[in-house]
Design a protein around this motif. Structure first.
Motif, PDB file in Angstrom:
ATOM      1  N   GLY A  96      64.239 -11.138  32.982  1.00 25.02           N
ATOM      2  CA  GLY A  96      64.232 -12.010  34.144  1.00 25.02           C
ATOM      3  C   GLY A  96      62.975 -12.849  34.190  1.00 25.02           C
ATOM      4  N   THR A  97      62.692 -13.576  33.100  1.00 24.61           N
ATOM      5  CA  THR A  97      61.510 -14.437  33.093  1.00 24.61           C
ATOM      6  C   THR A  97      61.637 -15.541  34.145  1.00 24.61           C
ATOM      7  N   THR A  98      62.847 -16.085  34.270  1.00 22.73           N
ATOM      8  CA  THR A  98      63.072 -17.116  35.294  1.00 22.73           C
ATOM      9  C   THR A  98      62.944 -16.522  36.690  1.00 22.73           C
ATOM     10  N   LEU A  99      63.473 -15.314  36.868  1.00 21.82           N
ATOM     11  CA  LEU A  99      63.372 -14.642  38.167  1.00 21.82           C
ATOM     12  C   LEU A  99      61.913 -14.440  38.554  1.00 21.82           C
ATOM     13  N   THR A 100      61.090 -14.077  37.582  1.00 23.76           N
ATOM     14  CA  THR A 100      59.663 -13.869  37.844  1.00 23.76           C
ATOM     15  C   THR A 100      58.982 -15.186  38.188  1.00 23.76           C
ATOM     16  N   ALA A 101      59.241 -16.205  37.388  1.00 23.80           N
ATOM     17  CA  ALA A 101      58.595 -17.502  37.593  1.00 23.80           C
ATOM     18  C   ALA A 101      58.942 -18.088  38.958  1.00 23.80           C
ATOM     19  N   LYS A 102      60.160 -17.803  39.441  1.00 24.85           N
ATOM     20  CA  LYS A 102      60.616 -18.354  40.712  1.00 24.85           C
ATOM     21  C   LYS A 102      60.523 -17.357  41.867  1.00 24.85           C
ATOM     22  N   ASP A 103      59.984 -16.154  41.592  1.00 25.22           N
ATOM     23  CA  ASP A 103      59.877 -15.091  42.604  1.00 25.22           C
ATOM     24  C   ASP A 103      61.242 -14.786  43.220  1.00 25.22           C
ATOM     25  N   MET A 104      62.213 -14.527  42.341  1.00 25.99           N
ATOM     26  CA  MET A 104      63.559 -14.169  42.761  1.00 25.99           C
ATOM     27  C   MET A 104      63.804 -12.692  42.456  1.00 25.99           C
ATOM     28  N   PRO A 105      64.798 -12.060  43.100  1.00 23.85           N
ATOM     29  CA  PRO A 105      64.995 -10.610  42.961  1.00 23.85           C
ATOM     30  C   PRO A 105      65.435 -10.169  41.569  1.00 23.85           C
ATOM     31  N   ASN A 106      65.160  -8.874  41.301  1.00 27.24           N
ATOM     32  CA  ASN A 106      65.703  -8.124  40.162  1.00 27.24           C
ATOM     33  C   ASN A 106      65.069  -8.431  38.809  1.00 27.24           C
ATOM     34  N   ALA A 107      63.834  -8.893  38.771  1.00 27.69           N
ATOM     35  CA  ALA A 107      63.105  -8.960  37.507  1.00 27.69           C
ATOM     36  C   ALA A 107      62.560  -7.570  37.186  1.00 27.69           C
ATOM     37  N   LEU A 108      62.726  -7.154  35.934  1.00 29.58           N
ATOM     38  CA  LEU A 108      62.352  -5.809  35.509  1.00 29.58           C
ATOM     39  C   LEU A 108      61.622  -5.854  34.175  1.00 29.58           C
ATOM     40  N   THR A 109      60.825  -4.837  33.904  1.00 30.91           N
ATOM     41  CA  THR A 109      60.394  -4.550  32.542  1.00 30.91           C
ATOM     42  C   THR A 109      61.222  -3.356  32.077  1.00 30.91           C
ATOM     43  N   VAL A 110      61.766  -3.426  30.868  1.00 36.01           N
ATOM     44  CA  VAL A 110      62.769  -2.457  30.428  1.00 36.01           C
ATOM     45  C   VAL A 110      62.462  -1.976  29.017  1.00 36.01           C
ATOM     46  N   ILE A 111      62.606  -0.670  28.792  1.00 32.79           N
ATOM     47  CA  ILE A 111      62.400  -0.115  27.455  1.00 32.79           C
ATOM     48  C   ILE A 111      63.210   1.161  27.300  1.00 32.79           C
ATOM     49  N   ALA A 112      63.733   1.377  26.095  1.00 27.35           N
ATOM     50  CA  ALA A 112      64.464   2.598  25.765  1.00 27.35           C
ATOM     51  C   ALA A 112      63.972   3.112  24.420  1.00 27.35           C
ATOM     52  N   MET A 113      64.035   4.434  24.244  1.00 29.20           N
ATOM     53  CA  MET A 113      63.576   5.057  23.006  1.00 29.20           C
ATOM     54  C   MET A 113      64.553   6.161  22.622  1.00 29.20           C
ATOM     55  N   ALA A 114      64.874   6.234  21.327  1.00 22.18           N
ATOM     56  CA  ALA A 114      65.810   7.228  20.821  1.00 22.18           C
ATOM     57  C   ALA A 114      65.425   7.598  19.396  1.00 22.18           C
ATOM     58  N   PRO A 115      65.958   8.703  18.863  1.00 26.23           N
ATOM     59  CA  PRO A 115      65.637   9.066  17.477  1.00 26.23           C
ATOM     60  C   PRO A 115      65.994   7.943  16.502  1.00 26.23           C
ATOM     61  N   ARG A 116      65.282   7.860  15.406  1.00 27.28           N
ATOM     62  CA  ARG A 116      65.465   6.802  14.425  1.00 27.28           C
ATOM     63  C   ARG A 116      66.922   6.727  13.959  1.00 27.28           C
ATOM     64  N   GLY A 117      67.457   5.520  13.963  1.00 25.17           N
ATOM     65  CA  GLY A 117      68.800   5.287  13.465  1.00 25.17           C
ATOM     66  C   GLY A 117      69.913   5.511  14.463  1.00 25.17           C
ATOM     67  N   THR A 118      69.575   5.637  15.773  1.00 24.46           N
ATOM     68  CA  THR A 118      70.611   5.963  16.749  1.00 24.46           C
ATOM     69  C   THR A 118      70.887   4.857  17.771  1.00 24.46           C
ATOM     70  N   LEU A 119      70.135   3.763  17.714  1.00 20.52           N
ATOM     71  CA  LEU A 119      70.417   2.616  18.563  1.00 20.52           C
ATOM     72  C   LEU A 119      71.025   1.508  17.700  1.00 20.52           C
ATOM     73  N   LEU A 120      72.104   0.904  18.180  1.00 22.66           N
ATOM     74  CA  LEU A 120      72.729  -0.175  17.439  1.00 22.66           C
ATOM     75  C   LEU A 120      71.738  -1.325  17.244  1.00 22.66           C
TER      76      LEU A 120
END
Length: 321
Positions: A96-120
């Motif tokens: 949500g770079t645009t959401l952040t720049a315009k101070d609009m709802p639902n901008a997030l920082t997001v990250i996921a971690m899983a064992p090697r070779g298990t995320l598409l």
């Protein structure tokens, strides 16, 4: 003491939350400033710095783009100290770079971690997405159904009228026909301008968000992040890659994808245990945005583990240095 080589999701989860929080703190200083690139770069820098403090052998499989397109957190970049478990990392330093720049709802920082070779290793193309929350029969809806058929099937499974169903759709011209068809059933449509990871997550907490189903096309990398969250919270999701030209088909083949027409279920996108963290940048229906107080920044983070199904909400107040 030697770091464990197995995927110790319990020990790694709090470290992942710190990564997400650091990116939110950095980008928060640019909320409403109208500079999307600067906000995104601030989040990228902070996220990378924190990832490199973790005792992992991490590889970014969903990131800011190919190496020649992104100077940091590019696909294939190695992160972490190199002493610890081998893991896949999917991230969106600022969804949500645009959401952040315009101070609009639902901008997030997001990250996921899983064992090697298990995320598409999803290429940077569009994905047709469909998601519902927990508690429904397996394959209650499908990508092969029309939008109206999906609404009717979900209403039947829930034991309610179609008018009691609310569908979240990304507001884009390509979705105009879909929106009209959903509304023709009597169902409501909640349009979002950006941030389809948050849109999918809304389905997992329908009682809080009022969203029963998500549908529409958006970035395939974001689809893997959304599936990671749903694997932790419960719910079903399906995705099918969409290609506009031979260059995009080539990207998929480069990522190791041979069946270009395959429909991926949630557990095809994320095949093993996963940790997911998201921190609010601007206020939203999932987490609160960064709050500025005299001398402090306060954030809210949602931290989830698929192994236990645990969902933790954390408030972090940090002095401004």
């Amino acid at each position: 003491m030697t770091a464990p080589k197995d995927f110790n999701d319990r020990m790694l989860s709090l470290g992942l939350a710190r990564v997400s929080e650091a990116a939110a703190h950095a980008s928060a200083l640019l909320i409403g400033r109208g500079d999307e690139k600067a906000a995104d770069q601030a989040a990228v820098n902070a996220m990378r710095d924190q990832l490199n403090m973790l005792d992992i052998k991490g590889v970014v499989v969903i990131g800011e783009g190919e190496r020649d397109e992104a100077p940091m957190l590019f696909i294939g970049e190695e992160v972490g100290t190199g002493d610890g478990p081998a893991v896949d990392i999917a991230l969106d330093p600022l969804e949500g770079t645009t959401l952040t720049a315009k101070d609009m709802p639902n901008a997030l920082t997001v990250i996921a971690m899983a064992p090697r070779g298990t995320l598409l290793h999803a290429p940077d193309v569009y994905m047709d997405k469909l998601a519902v929350g927990p508690g429904y029969p397996v394959d209650v809806v499908s990508l092969d159904m029309s939008p109206a058929e999906r609404v009717l099937a979900l209403a039947k499974a829930r034991g309610c009228a179609p008018a009691d169903i609310t569908v979240c759709i990304l507001e884009r011209p390509r979705h105009d026909d879909m929106i009209a068809e959903v509304r023709s059933t009597g169902a409501a449509v909640r349009l979002i301008t950006d941030g389809d990871v948050a849109g999918v997550i809304h389905c997992a907490e329908a009682q809080l968000t009022g969203i029963d189903m998500y549908m529409g096309s958006g970035g395939a990398p974001e689809g893997v992040l959304a599936a990671s969250a749903l694997k932790c919270m419960g719910g079903q999701m399906w995705g099918r890659l969409l290609f506009r030209n031979d260059d995009e088909r080539g990207r998929a083949r480069k990522a190791g994808i041979t069946d270009l027409d395959r429909i991926y279920a949630r557990d095809d996108l994320v095949t093993d245990d996963v940790i997911f963290a998201a921190t609010g940048v601007t206020d939203g229906s999932i987490v609160a945005g960064v709050k500025r107080e005299p001398g402090y920044l306060t954030t809210e983070t949602i931290l989830m583990r698929s192994k236990t199904g645990s969902v933790r909400r954390m408030i972090y107040r940090n002095p401004i240095k």
